[in-house]
Scaffold this motif. Structure first.
Motif, PDB file in Angstrom:
ATOM      1  N   LYS A 136      82.112  32.910 102.554  1.00  0.00           N
ATOM      2  CA  LYS A 136      82.285  31.858 101.551  1.00  0.00           C
ATOM      3  C   LYS A 136      83.772  31.633 101.311  1.00  0.00           C
ATOM      4  O   LYS A 136      84.576  32.565 101.395  1.00  0.00           O
ATOM      5  CB  LYS A 136      81.626  32.254 100.224  1.00  0.00           C
ATOM      6  N   VAL A 137      84.121  30.397 101.028  1.00  0.00           N
ATOM      7  CA  VAL A 137      85.503  30.060 100.715  1.00  0.00           C
ATOM      8  C   VAL A 137      85.536  29.259  99.422  1.00  0.00           C
ATOM      9  O   VAL A 137      84.606  28.517  99.105  1.00  0.00           O
ATOM     10  CB  VAL A 137      86.182  29.256 101.852  1.00  0.00           C
ATOM     11  N   ASP A 138      86.617  29.431  98.674  1.00  0.00           N
ATOM     12  CA  ASP A 138      86.809  28.682  97.437  1.00  0.00           C
ATOM     13  C   ASP A 138      87.287  27.284  97.787  1.00  0.00           C
ATOM     14  O   ASP A 138      88.178  27.102  98.621  1.00  0.00           O
ATOM     15  CB  ASP A 138      87.855  29.358  96.545  1.00  0.00           C
TER      16      ASP A 138
ATOM     17  N   PRO B 218      79.918  27.809 101.978  1.00  0.00           N
ATOM     18  CA  PRO B 218      79.995  28.515 103.257  1.00  0.00           C
ATOM     19  C   PRO B 218      81.163  27.966 104.079  1.00  0.00           C
ATOM     20  O   PRO B 218      81.477  26.771 104.014  1.00  0.00           O
ATOM     21  CB  PRO B 218      78.663  28.187 103.932  1.00  0.00           C
ATOM     22  N   GLN B 219      81.802  28.823 104.842  1.00  0.00           N
ATOM     23  CA  GLN B 219      82.936  28.411 105.667  1.00  0.00           C
ATOM     24  C   GLN B 219      82.535  27.275 106.616  1.00  0.00           C
ATOM     25  O   GLN B 219      83.343  26.404 106.920  1.00  0.00           O
ATOM     26  CB  GLN B 219      83.472  29.602 106.455  1.00  0.00           C
ATOM     27  N   THR B 220      81.284  27.268 107.049  1.00  0.00           N
ATOM     28  CA  THR B 220      80.804  26.235 107.969  1.00  0.00           C
ATOM     29  C   THR B 220      80.758  24.846 107.336  1.00  0.00           C
ATOM     30  O   THR B 220      80.591  23.861 108.036  1.00  0.00           O
ATOM     31  CB  THR B 220      79.399  26.584 108.499  1.00  0.00           C
ATOM     32  N   LYS B 221      80.893  24.792 106.001  1.00  0.00           N
ATOM     33  CA  LYS B 221      80.903  23.508 105.302  1.00  0.00           C
ATOM     34  C   LYS B 221      82.233  23.253 104.597  1.00  0.00           C
ATOM     35  O   LYS B 221      82.363  22.285 103.848  1.00  0.00           O
ATOM     36  CB  LYS B 221      79.750  23.450 104.298  1.00  0.00           C
ATOM     37  N   SER B 222      83.199  24.087 104.868  1.00  0.00           N
ATOM     38  CA  SER B 222      84.513  23.952 104.260  1.00  0.00           C
ATOM     39  C   SER B 222      85.282  22.815 104.932  1.00  0.00           C
ATOM     40  O   SER B 222      85.404  22.761 106.153  1.00  0.00           O
ATOM     41  CB  SER B 222      85.290  25.263 104.425  1.00  0.00           C
TER      42      SER B 222
ATOM     43  N   VAL C 276      81.891  25.447 115.285  1.00  0.00           N
ATOM     44  CA  VAL C 276      81.271  25.697 113.979  1.00  0.00           C
ATOM     45  C   VAL C 276      80.309  26.881 114.075  1.00  0.00           C
ATOM     46  O   VAL C 276      80.254  27.726 113.174  1.00  0.00           O
ATOM     47  CB  VAL C 276      80.548  24.430 113.450  1.00  0.00           C
ATOM     48  N   ASN C 277      79.580  26.967 115.181  1.00  0.00           N
ATOM     49  CA  ASN C 277      78.639  28.076 115.357  1.00  0.00           C
ATOM     50  C   ASN C 277      79.333  29.428 115.514  1.00  0.00           C
ATOM     51  O   ASN C 277      78.704  30.466 115.335  1.00  0.00           O
ATOM     52  CB  ASN C 277      77.720  27.816 116.550  1.00  0.00           C
ATOM     53  N   LYS C 278      80.612  29.423 115.819  1.00  0.00           N
ATOM     54  CA  LYS C 278      81.377  30.675 115.909  1.00  0.00           C
ATOM     55  C   LYS C 278      81.797  31.186 114.526  1.00  0.00           C
ATOM     56  O   LYS C 278      82.167  32.340 114.386  1.00  0.00           O
ATOM     57  CB  LYS C 278      82.632  30.478 116.767  1.00  0.00           C
ATOM     58  N   LEU C 279      81.757  30.299 113.518  1.00  0.00           N
ATOM     59  CA  LEU C 279      82.129  30.705 112.160  1.00  0.00           C
ATOM     60  C   LEU C 279      81.031  31.567 111.551  1.00  0.00           C
ATOM     61  O   LEU C 279      79.854  31.385 111.845  1.00  0.00           O
ATOM     62  CB  LEU C 279      82.354  29.471 111.282  1.00  0.00           C
ATOM     63  N   ASP C 280      81.426  32.476 110.688  1.00  0.00           N
ATOM     64  CA  ASP C 280      80.475  33.342 109.994  1.00  0.00           C
ATOM     65  C   ASP C 280      79.781  32.532 108.897  1.00  0.00           C
ATOM     66  O   ASP C 280      80.436  32.114 107.930  1.00  0.00           O
ATOM     67  CB  ASP C 280      81.207  34.534 109.393  1.00  0.00           C
TER      68      ASP C 280
END
Length: 188
Positions: free
Chosen positions: A56-58, A76-80, A48-52
Motif C-alpha cells: 500500500k502507498v499513501d 494498492p501500489q498497482t493503483k497508485s 503492473v503484474n510485477k508490483l506487489d
C-alpha cells in the motif's frame, strides 16, 4: 563464456539465414498504431503484474483539513498514480524489442517481440515473415510515445478502476485507436 557466445551466434545466424523477409510491404498506419497500442498495454500489464498487490502507498496531499487532520488515503501500489506513471513513462522503450512481421499462415500484420521473458529468442520467428523497413522500427516507439502522452491519464484511470481488459477498454472503446478495422488478437 566464449564458447557460449559462439554457440549462440551460430544458432542466431542459422535462424536468420533460414528466416524469410517480406519487402516492399504496404502497412496501414492505423493498423500499425492499433498494434502498438495493444502491445504497449500488454507491456504495461506485465509491469503492473510485477508490483506487489499487497503493498500500500499513501496518496493525496499532506494538507490539513479544517479540523487539523491530514487528508490522505492508502491504495494498492498497482493503483497508485505515481507507480502507474513511472511504468507508462518507460513502456515505449520496450518497443525497441519489437519488429514488424506478417504471419505466414494468414498474412496478417503483427508486432513480434524478438525475445521471450527469459531472454531467449522468440520461438514464433519461424512462423512469420519479417518486414524490413527503412526506419528500423523507430516508428513503433514514436507511435507509442504519442499514445502514452495523449492518453496517460485515461490509462491510469482504467487501472485505478480495476478494469479487467485494459487493452480492449482503452485501445478499442475509449481511444478508438483500433476501431477502423478488425482488431487483431493480442498474442502473448
Amino acid at each position: 563464456m566464449k564458447y557460449l557466445c559462439l554457440v549462440l551466434s551460430f544458432f542466431y545466424f542459422h535462424s536468420v539465414k533460414a528466416q524469410s523477409f517480406a519487402t516492399d510491404t504496404e502497412i496501414d498506419p492505423a493498423e500499425l498504431r492499433c498494434l502498438v497500442c495493444e502491445k504497449s498495454i500488454y507491456e504495461i500489464n506485465r509491469e503492473v503484474n510485477k508490483l506487489d498487490p499487497n503493498k500500500k502507498v499513501d496518496v493525496g496531499g499532506y494538507r490539513l483539513d479544517a479540523e487539523g487532520n491530514y487528508e490522505h488515503k492508502t491504495v494498492p501500489q498497482t493503483k497508485s498514480e505515481l507507480a502507474l506513471s513511472e511504468i507508462i513513462e518507460g513502456v515505449c522503450n520496450k518497443m525497441d524489442n519489437y519488429i514488424r512481421a506478417k504471419w505466414k499462415n494468414n498474412g496478417s500484420l503483427t508486432l513480434l517481440n524478438m525475445l521471450t521473458d527469459i531472454g531467449t529468442m522468440n520461438p514464433d520467428w519461424s512462423d512469420v515473415d519479417i518486414i524490413q523497413d527503412g526506419d528500423l522500427n523507430k516508428s513503433l516507439k514514436f507511435y507509442c510515445e504519442g499514445i502514452m502522452e495523449e492518453h496517460e491519464e485515461d490509462i491510469i484511470t482504467l487501472y485505478q478502476k480495476g478494469e479487467t481488459d485494459v487493452s480492449k477498454a482503452f485501445c478499442i472503446t475509449q481511444s478508438n485507436i483500433c476501431t477502423d478495422f478488425k482488431s487483431p488478437k493480442l498474442e502473448l
